[in-house]
Write an enzyme that holds these catalytic residues in place. Sequence first.
Site, PDB file in Angstrom:
ATOM      1  N   GLU A 158       1.776  -5.440  22.776  1.00 54.79           N
ATOM      2  CA  GLU A 158       1.979  -4.303  23.228  1.00 54.79           C
ATOM      3  C   GLU A 158       0.802  -3.876  24.519  1.00 54.79           C
ATOM      4  O   GLU A 158      -0.507  -4.148  24.243  1.00 54.79           O
ATOM      5  CB  GLU A 158       1.721  -3.439  22.255  1.00 54.79           C
ATOM      6  CG  GLU A 158       2.805  -3.579  21.329  1.00 54.79           C
ATOM      7  CD  GLU A 158       3.000  -2.263  20.157  1.00 54.79           C
ATOM      8  OE1 GLU A 158       2.250  -1.126  20.554  1.00 54.79           O
ATOM      9  OE2 GLU A 158       3.418  -2.653  19.073  1.00 54.79           O
ATOM     10  N   ARG A 180       2.167  -4.171  12.367  1.00 54.44           N
ATOM     11  CA  ARG A 180       1.404  -4.467  13.768  1.00 54.44           C
ATOM     12  C   ARG A 180       1.951  -5.865  14.156  1.00 54.44           C
ATOM     13  O   ARG A 180       2.310  -6.808  13.333  1.00 54.44           O
ATOM     14  CB  ARG A 180      -0.045  -4.849  13.449  1.00 54.44           C
ATOM     15  CG  ARG A 180      -0.774  -3.333  13.371  1.00 54.44           C
ATOM     16  CD  ARG A 180      -0.817  -2.525  14.680  1.00 54.44           C
ATOM     17  NE  ARG A 180      -1.796  -1.305  14.609  1.00 54.44           N
ATOM     18  CZ  ARG A 180      -1.414  -0.356  14.251  1.00 54.44           C
ATOM     19  NH1 ARG A 180      -0.202  -0.162  14.081  1.00 54.44           N
ATOM     20  NH2 ARG A 180      -2.234   0.543  14.322  1.00 54.44           N
ATOM     21  N   HIS A 238       7.431   1.339  19.379  1.00 54.52           N
ATOM     22  CA  HIS A 238       6.205   1.926  18.493  1.00 54.52           C
ATOM     23  C   HIS A 238       6.513   3.316  18.097  1.00 54.52           C
ATOM     24  O   HIS A 238       5.491   4.106  18.398  1.00 54.52           O
ATOM     25  CB  HIS A 238       4.861   1.381  19.332  1.00 54.52           C
ATOM     26  CG  HIS A 238       3.789   1.411  18.267  1.00 54.52           C
ATOM     27  ND1 HIS A 238       2.823   0.536  18.433  1.00 54.52           N
ATOM     28  CD2 HIS A 238       3.551   2.273  17.148  1.00 54.52           C
ATOM     29  CE1 HIS A 238       2.129   0.591  17.459  1.00 54.52           C
ATOM     30  NE2 HIS A 238       2.509   1.653  16.613  1.00 54.52           N
ATOM     31  N   GLY A 293       0.855  -1.146  -0.101  1.00 58.95           N
ATOM     32  CA  GLY A 293      -0.068  -0.037   0.025  1.00 58.95           C
ATOM     33  C   GLY A 293       0.919   1.284   0.102  1.00 58.95           C
ATOM     34  O   GLY A 293       2.064   1.313  -0.582  1.00 58.95           O
ATOM     35  N   ARG A 294       0.418   2.292   0.538  1.00 61.06           N
ATOM     36  CA  ARG A 294       1.035   3.688   0.531  1.00 61.06           C
ATOM     37  C   ARG A 294       2.452   3.460   1.184  1.00 61.06           C
ATOM     38  O   ARG A 294       3.570   3.915   0.475  1.00 61.06           O
ATOM     39  CB  ARG A 294       0.310   4.599   1.271  1.00 61.06           C
ATOM     40  CG  ARG A 294      -0.912   5.252   0.467  1.00 61.06           C
ATOM     41  CD  ARG A 294      -1.700   6.327   1.308  1.00 61.06           C
ATOM     42  NE  ARG A 294      -3.009   6.635   0.740  1.00 61.06           N
ATOM     43  CZ  ARG A 294      -4.027   6.333   1.503  1.00 61.06           C
ATOM     44  NH1 ARG A 294      -4.213   5.298   2.506  1.00 61.06           N
ATOM     45  NH2 ARG A 294      -5.162   6.623   0.837  1.00 61.06           N
ATOM     46  N   GLY A 346       7.162   4.297  15.005  1.00 61.93           N
ATOM     47  CA  GLY A 346       7.221   4.526  13.403  1.00 61.93           C
ATOM     48  C   GLY A 346       6.679   6.087  12.977  1.00 61.93           C
ATOM     49  O   GLY A 346       7.164   6.525  11.715  1.00 61.93           O
ATOM     50  N   ARG A 359      -2.372  -8.538  -1.772  1.00 65.51           N
ATOM     51  CA  ARG A 359      -3.648  -9.030  -2.384  1.00 65.51           C
ATOM     52  C   ARG A 359      -3.689  -9.161  -3.767  1.00 65.51           C
ATOM     53  O   ARG A 359      -4.273 -10.220  -4.307  1.00 65.51           O
ATOM     54  CB  ARG A 359      -4.639  -8.619  -1.811  1.00 65.51           C
ATOM     55  CG  ARG A 359      -4.830  -8.739  -0.213  1.00 65.51           C
ATOM     56  CD  ARG A 359      -6.117  -8.291   0.281  1.00 65.51           C
ATOM     57  NE  ARG A 359      -6.019  -6.804   0.488  1.00 65.51           N
ATOM     58  CZ  ARG A 359      -7.081  -6.077   0.870  1.00 65.51           C
ATOM     59  NH1 ARG A 359      -8.172  -6.649   1.445  1.00 65.51           N
ATOM     60  NH2 ARG A 359      -6.945  -4.601   0.939  1.00 65.51           N
TER      61      ARG A 359
END
Length: 333
Positions: free
Chosen positions: A274, A245, A295, A161-162, A297, A183
């Site tokens: 988490e 994730r 976490h 994706g992006r 990012g 996908r």
Amino acid sequence: MARRKPLVVVTRKLPDIVETRMRELFDARLNVDDVPMDAAQLAEAVRVADVLVPTVTDRIDSALLSHAGENLRLIASFSNGIDHIDVASALNRGITVTNTPAVLTEDTADLTMALILAVPRRLTEGAQVLGGGEEEWSGWSPTWMLGRRIWGKRLGIIGMGRIGQAVARRARAFGLQIHYHNRRPLPHAIEEALEATYWESLDQMLARMDIVSVNCPHTPATYHLLSARRLKLLKRDAYVVNTARGEVIDENALIRMLEAGEIAGAGLDVFEHEPAVSPKLVRLAKQGKVVLLPHMGSATLEGRIDMGEKVIVNIKTFMDGHRPPDRVLPSML
């Protein structure tokens, strides 16, 4: 008579500029102490609010939504991912859900690239030597702190994706060969611009990659996508990076492989349970087998402000009687 401002309950501390604007536009109930709300506080929030602004640390499930008052009509999440929200239950109750997509792409891709570099080149190990680590630096040596070259290696991106595409653009500049599993294939023009090779079979791609980057969302379909069986397909000198994730990887299986030397290393910004981080991962980090980040990012001031602005636009648009631009539907999950 002026129209009543909607009661907007915000579950965590947001940048001052965002909170100030919220106070101007809405009857905003802020969390100035930034202490995460417990279950009882969240239940009270959904009972009284017109709009709830949760974050990824808040679990908005069907049990919590059963406490929703009749005024709650919008959950404007301060997040890109929406796996913390039971979207179907919300919609069944007539509650619209929005998120903040497309504003964290570059920040997350930057950190992904940083981990892609940090793990093979042993950056944190080197920093610890000069930062009071157990090993004392005695000067340069031809065979000391040898890592692995990045240039010419194959990078397999899971989820194009992006963010995946932004990672690919950065990785090409470092001489990495781009491979991906998605996908569906990218449009030919994008694939050609990234010089990317599409793999319909994730298994086949994993077996051939030097570095694997996880950039797909967490959904029921991607839970433990990198299972124990799939992790076993990786080459012994391969690295895994995850800034998506933690639930996408079977963390226990990854730990066992790192301990056994069946994989060269890992860079993790997210974890399966988490905020708990496995003590085994912490021990592996001290041994230089994994780089761990808390976490972070998407943790830039600019990104957080952009997220807040999107939340405000979604609330304002919804309250003006229009469809919010970042509405989330079950078909998107």
